[in-house]
Write a protein that holds these residues in place. Structure first.
Motif, PDB file in Angstrom:
ATOM      1  N   LYS A   1       0.829  -1.214   0.000  1.00  9.21           N
ATOM      2  CA  LYS A   1       0.000   0.000   0.000  1.00  9.21           C
ATOM      3  C   LYS A   1       0.862   1.262   0.000  1.00  9.21           C
ATOM      4  O   LYS A   1       0.528   2.265  -0.627  1.00  9.21           O
ATOM      5  CB  LYS A   1      -0.908   0.023   1.231  1.00  9.21           C
ATOM      6  CG  LYS A   1      -1.994  -1.042   1.239  1.00  9.21           C
ATOM      7  CD  LYS A   1      -2.767  -1.003   2.555  1.00  9.21           C
ATOM      8  CE  LYS A   1      -3.749  -2.157   2.673  1.00  9.21           C
ATOM      9  NZ  LYS A   1      -4.408  -2.180   4.016  1.00  9.21           N
ATOM     10  N   PHE A   2       1.991   1.208   0.698  1.00 12.24           N
ATOM     11  CA  PHE A   2       2.850   2.394   0.806  1.00 12.24           C
ATOM     12  C   PHE A   2       3.608   2.691  -0.490  1.00 12.24           C
ATOM     13  O   PHE A   2       4.196   3.763  -0.626  1.00 12.24           O
ATOM     14  CB  PHE A   2       3.856   2.222   1.949  1.00 12.24           C
ATOM     15  CG  PHE A   2       3.249   2.404   3.306  1.00 12.24           C
ATOM     16  CD1 PHE A   2       2.737   3.630   3.705  1.00 12.24           C
ATOM     17  CD2 PHE A   2       3.183   1.336   4.212  1.00 12.24           C
ATOM     18  CE1 PHE A   2       2.176   3.799   4.966  1.00 12.24           C
ATOM     19  CE2 PHE A   2       2.632   1.501   5.460  1.00 12.24           C
ATOM     20  CZ  PHE A   2       2.120   2.735   5.848  1.00 12.24           C
TER      21      PHE A   2
ATOM     22  N   LYS B 178       2.212   9.376  -1.025  1.00 13.67           N
ATOM     23  CA  LYS B 178       2.619  10.689  -1.550  1.00 13.67           C
ATOM     24  C   LYS B 178       4.068  11.007  -1.223  1.00 13.67           C
ATOM     25  O   LYS B 178       4.760  11.660  -1.997  1.00 13.67           O
ATOM     26  CB  LYS B 178       1.707  11.778  -0.983  1.00 13.67           C
ATOM     27  CG  LYS B 178       0.278  11.708  -1.495  1.00 13.67           C
ATOM     28  CD  LYS B 178      -0.563  12.845  -0.915  1.00 13.67           C
ATOM     29  CE  LYS B 178      -1.988  12.777  -1.425  1.00 13.67           C
ATOM     30  NZ  LYS B 178      -2.827  13.878  -0.859  1.00 13.67           N
ATOM     31  N   SER B 179       4.511  10.560  -0.054  1.00 14.02           N
ATOM     32  CA  SER B 179       5.869  10.856   0.387  1.00 14.02           C
ATOM     33  C   SER B 179       6.883   9.983  -0.333  1.00 14.02           C
ATOM     34  O   SER B 179       6.778   8.760  -0.341  1.00 14.02           O
ATOM     35  CB  SER B 179       5.982  10.629   1.900  1.00 14.02           C
ATOM     36  OG  SER B 179       7.332  10.576   2.305  1.00 14.02           O
TER      37      SER B 179
ATOM     38  N   ARG C 232       7.612   5.885   0.133  1.00 13.76           N
ATOM     39  CA  ARG C 232       7.600   4.957  -1.007  1.00 13.76           C
ATOM     40  C   ARG C 232       8.916   4.175  -1.096  1.00 13.76           C
ATOM     41  O   ARG C 232       8.932   2.969  -1.306  1.00 13.76           O
ATOM     42  CB  ARG C 232       7.380   5.729  -2.314  1.00 13.76           C
ATOM     43  CG  ARG C 232       6.024   6.359  -2.476  1.00 13.76           C
ATOM     44  CD  ARG C 232       5.757   6.766  -3.924  1.00 13.76           C
ATOM     45  NE  ARG C 232       6.765   7.674  -4.452  1.00 13.76           N
ATOM     46  CZ  ARG C 232       6.691   9.007  -4.415  1.00 13.76           C
ATOM     47  NH1 ARG C 232       5.651   9.580  -3.832  1.00 13.76           N
ATOM     48  NH2 ARG C 232       7.632   9.763  -4.940  1.00 13.76           N
ATOM     49  N   GLU C 233      10.014   4.899  -0.899  1.00 11.31           N
ATOM     50  CA  GLU C 233      11.319   4.246  -1.042  1.00 11.31           C
ATOM     51  C   GLU C 233      11.566   3.238   0.082  1.00 11.31           C
ATOM     52  O   GLU C 233      12.092   2.141  -0.160  1.00 11.31           O
ATOM     53  CB  GLU C 233      12.435   5.293  -1.066  1.00 11.31           C
ATOM     54  CG  GLU C 233      13.780   4.705  -1.428  1.00 11.31           C
ATOM     55  CD  GLU C 233      14.804   5.768  -1.796  1.00 11.31           C
ATOM     56  OE1 GLU C 233      15.597   5.521  -2.724  1.00 11.31           O
ATOM     57  OE2 GLU C 233      14.810   6.840  -1.155  1.00 11.31           O
ATOM     58  N   MET C 234      11.182   3.608   1.300  1.00 14.04           N
ATOM     59  CA  MET C 234      11.353   2.668   2.415  1.00 14.04           C
ATOM     60  C   MET C 234      10.525   1.413   2.198  1.00 14.04           C
ATOM     61  O   MET C 234      10.994   0.289   2.448  1.00 14.04           O
ATOM     62  CB  MET C 234      10.965   3.337   3.741  1.00 14.04           C
ATOM     63  CG  MET C 234      12.022   4.243   4.316  1.00 14.04           C
ATOM     64  SD  MET C 234      11.691   4.716   6.024  1.00 14.04           S
ATOM     65  CE  MET C 234      10.159   5.617   5.847  1.00 14.04           C
TER      66      MET C 234
ATOM     67  N   GLY D 183       6.982   9.116 -12.126  1.00 14.28           N
ATOM     68  CA  GLY D 183       8.073   9.621 -11.282  1.00 14.28           C
ATOM     69  C   GLY D 183       8.675   8.459 -10.508  1.00 14.28           C
ATOM     70  O   GLY D 183       8.769   7.341 -11.008  1.00 14.28           O
ATOM     71  N   ASN D 184       9.080   8.722  -9.308  1.00 10.67           N
ATOM     72  CA  ASN D 184       9.581   7.687  -8.391  1.00 10.67           C
ATOM     73  C   ASN D 184      10.854   7.012  -8.894  1.00 10.67           C
ATOM     74  O   ASN D 184      11.075   5.834  -8.628  1.00 10.67           O
ATOM     75  CB  ASN D 184       8.537   6.593  -8.143  1.00 10.67           C
ATOM     76  CG  ASN D 184       7.161   7.156  -7.865  1.00 10.67           C
ATOM     77  OD1 ASN D 184       7.042   8.243  -7.328  1.00 10.67           O
ATOM     78  ND2 ASN D 184       6.137   6.405  -8.231  1.00 10.67           N
ATOM     79  N   SER D 185      11.688   7.718  -9.679  1.00  8.49           N
ATOM     80  CA  SER D 185      12.879   7.071 -10.221  1.00  8.49           C
ATOM     81  C   SER D 185      13.775   6.522  -9.123  1.00  8.49           C
ATOM     82  O   SER D 185      14.472   5.531  -9.317  1.00  8.49           O
ATOM     83  CB  SER D 185      13.666   8.063 -11.090  1.00  8.49           C
ATOM     84  OG  SER D 185      14.031   9.205 -10.332  1.00  8.49           O
ATOM     85  N   GLY D 186      13.772   7.169  -7.952  1.00  2.15           N
ATOM     86  CA  GLY D 186      14.620   6.731  -6.844  1.00  2.15           C
ATOM     87  C   GLY D 186      14.244   5.351  -6.344  1.00  2.15           C
ATOM     88  O   GLY D 186      15.105   4.577  -5.927  1.00  2.15           O
TER      89      GLY D 186
END
Length: 572
Positions: free
Chosen positions: A455-456, A460-461, A465-467, A504-507
């Motif tokens: 779900k995470f 938005k953060s 998302r990365e964690m 987005g979210n390339s990281g």
């Protein structure tokens, strides 16, 4: 240079007034003398103390008496002698430097004697002190000389005044430092001010002790370490510890706060230890009757001392760990926070102390705070989560013990139901717990963390998302967790959709690709990846050079019997 001396024989003038005028004239003249500047500076300091004492006498109802009359005549005789020395120094008409230096030294001793004699007259009650302020407080931006004169006047009142006068002098001293921090430099430069303040810390008069602690704490709080050095040199640490032992509650709090400021410099830590301060502070923290506003700064001092290895070992031997674990149970939240932070500091990079914390039941007490059945604030729960991470996650044994206490279930509760701040803290702890061991990954998967972390992935953060992605990439390395992940068709579809180069979210893409790589190790995972309507995103990502691992994933999916299937899907 010619000087005009005040008229000393005017009818009706009292000896007191004539003495004041003589001293005032001398102070004025002394500023213009250019030779033996150091000697005259010392004489001027005594003249200003004497001037304040005489003005105080004039403003009182003491009247004249034989003892005062004798002292005044002696003062005027010395003043006349000093006027002659001032005249000769101004005109540089003395016979020899050594002889003049000797004469000035003798004069300084005489004026010092007069100051002490007046103080004795006040102490014996022959003179009654006036509570009126004689010297007005300089306005903001006043010259350094005016500031120095004012401080010396306050110093005189602190030396010769009764309790009321000393209290007012201390209050005014505190007031000017708060209003203008330039006064701190003046205070540390004027002889005896700091020594008198330190001496007052040991006063039997509670009000004097409390007011002096306030001023000392102000001085100790300034960034300039030289001010702290002046206090240390005056022996402030020993007296502050005495206040902690037997002072008033207000005094103890002020003393603890002052020591906390002073011990930010580890060199001063030894001074606290040498004067028995560690045991005093531990007793305060271990006393069930100690209030939070005292325990907090006392704990702060001990935290500063922990940085010195020998002192830390002494604390451990004296039972500091047990003392602070008991404070975990306090109903006062600030005390709980102080205790938890202290335990983290004393156990930092120290496996032996960590073991003591566990064996003393520290982890169990912390976990009680996380139990949803009990009512605790979000703040304390966040503090506890960080503490558990710092105390337990560096040892596989501690992690196993932690999980046996039901920690994972509590963590899952807050990941699902916690307030936003607690939920994010729980997610961070989950992410770090996942990295500790294979057993932790299995326990998290069995508890039901996979769907929650999925779900995470859409949060938005970016950090969240990365964690979540990194935690999942670690968890799916465990075969049984991979099976759980693959069982939900929407999980793979979500991953493939999120790796779209246009998104987005390339990281976090490298972690998403890592998850997909792990999923290819089971047949059902491969099939679902290839059959997904978003499968093209893998090839698009590989071609975009956003994520180098995407090419490896393409290569892995393109082997053996899947090659022809991929070709049909990706090129249709």
């Amino acid at each position: 240079m010619e000087t005009t001396l005040p008229e000393t024989s005017t009818a009706g003038d009292s000896n007191l007034r004539r003495a004041i005028d003589l001293i005032s004239s001398l102070i004025s003249i002394s500023h213009s003398i250019r030779v033996f500047a150091g000697k005259w500076q010392l004489i001027r300091t005594k003249l200003e103390e004497l001037h304040s004492a005489l003005l105080t006498a004039e403003n009182s109802d003491s009247g004249e008496n034989p003892s005062l009359s004798v002292t005044l005549r002696s003062i005027m005789t010395t003043a006349d002698e000093c006027h002659d020395l001032a005249r000769r120094c101004s005109a540089v008409s003395y016979s020899g430097k050594l002889l003049m230096q000797s004469d000035l030294d003798v004069t300084l001793v005489k004026f010092n004697h007069h100051v002490k004699k007046l103080s004795e007259l006040y102490d014996t009650g022959i003179l009654i002190r006036s509570y009126a302020l004689v010297v007005s407080k300089p306005c903001l931006g006043a010259s350094k000389e005016d500031m120095r004169f004012y401080i010396r006047d306050l110093l005189t009142r602190m030396k010769i005044g009764d309790v009321g006068m000393k209290k007012m002098a201390l209050i005014n001293l505190h007031e000017v430092v708060v209003e203008d921090d330039r006064y701190v430099k003046v205070i540390t430069e004027v002889v005896d001010v700091v020594h008198v303040l330190v001496e007052f810390l040991g006063s039997s008069e509670v009000v004097i002790q409390e007011e002096s602690v306030k001023v000392v704490a102000l001085i100790a709080g300034f960034v300039d370490s030289s001010y702290k050095g002046v206090l240390i040199g005056a022996g402030v640490v020993a007296n502050l510890i005495k206040v902690l032992e037997c002072g008033s509650e207000v005094g103890k709090v002020g003393a603890a706060r002052c020591l906390m400021k002073l011990t930010k410099n580890s060199e001063n830590a030894w001074s606290v230890s040498a004067h028995g301060g560690v045991n005093v502070l531990l007793r305060i923290c271990g006393n069930v009757d100690s209030k939070g506003d005292l325990v907090g700064p006392a704990c702060g001092v001990l935290r500063n001392l922990v940085g010195v290895e020998e002192i830390k070992r002494f604390m451990v031997e004296e039972g500091a760990v047990s003392t602070f674990i008991r404070l975990f149970r306090s109903k006062d939240e600030p005390i709980q926070v102080c205790a938890i932070e202290f335990i983290q500091d004393i156990a930092f990079k120290d496996e032996l102390v960590r073991q003591i914390v566990v064996s003393e039941g520290g982890v169990r007490v912390l976990l009680r705070v996380l139990d949803p059945k009990f009512s605790y604030s979000s703040k304390i729960r966040e503090v506890v989560m960080r503490a558990i991470e710092n105390l337990c996650f560096t040892s596989s044994t501690c992690v196993t013990t932690l999980m046996s206490y039901g920690f994972v279930d509590h963590l899952l509760y807050y990941v699902r139901n916690g307030e936003v701040s607690v939920q994010e803290s729980a997610l961070k702890v989950t992410f770090r717990l996942c990295a500790t061991s294979e057993e932790a990954k299995k326990a998290l998967g069995d508890a039901g963390f996979i769907p929650e972390l999925v779900k995470f992935l859409n949060a938005k953060s970016f950090e969240v998302r990365e964690m979540a992605a990194e935690a999942l990439s670690g968890m799916v390395m465990v075969p049984r967790n991979r099976k759980k992940f693959v069982q939900e068709d929407q999980n793979i579809a979500l991953l493939l959709r999120l790796i779209d180069p246009g998104e987005g979210n390339s990281g976090s893409k490298k972690f998403l690709i890592s998850i997909l790589m792990s999923l290819t190790n089971c047949n059902s995972g491969r099939k679902k990846i290839i059959s997904s309507s978003y499968a093209k995103n893998i090839e698009r990502l590989a071609e975009s050079d956003i994520c180098s691992d995407a090419k490896r994933l393409v290569k892995k999916l393109s082997t053996n019997r899947f090659h022809s299937i991929l070709s049909r899907i990706w090129h249709s």
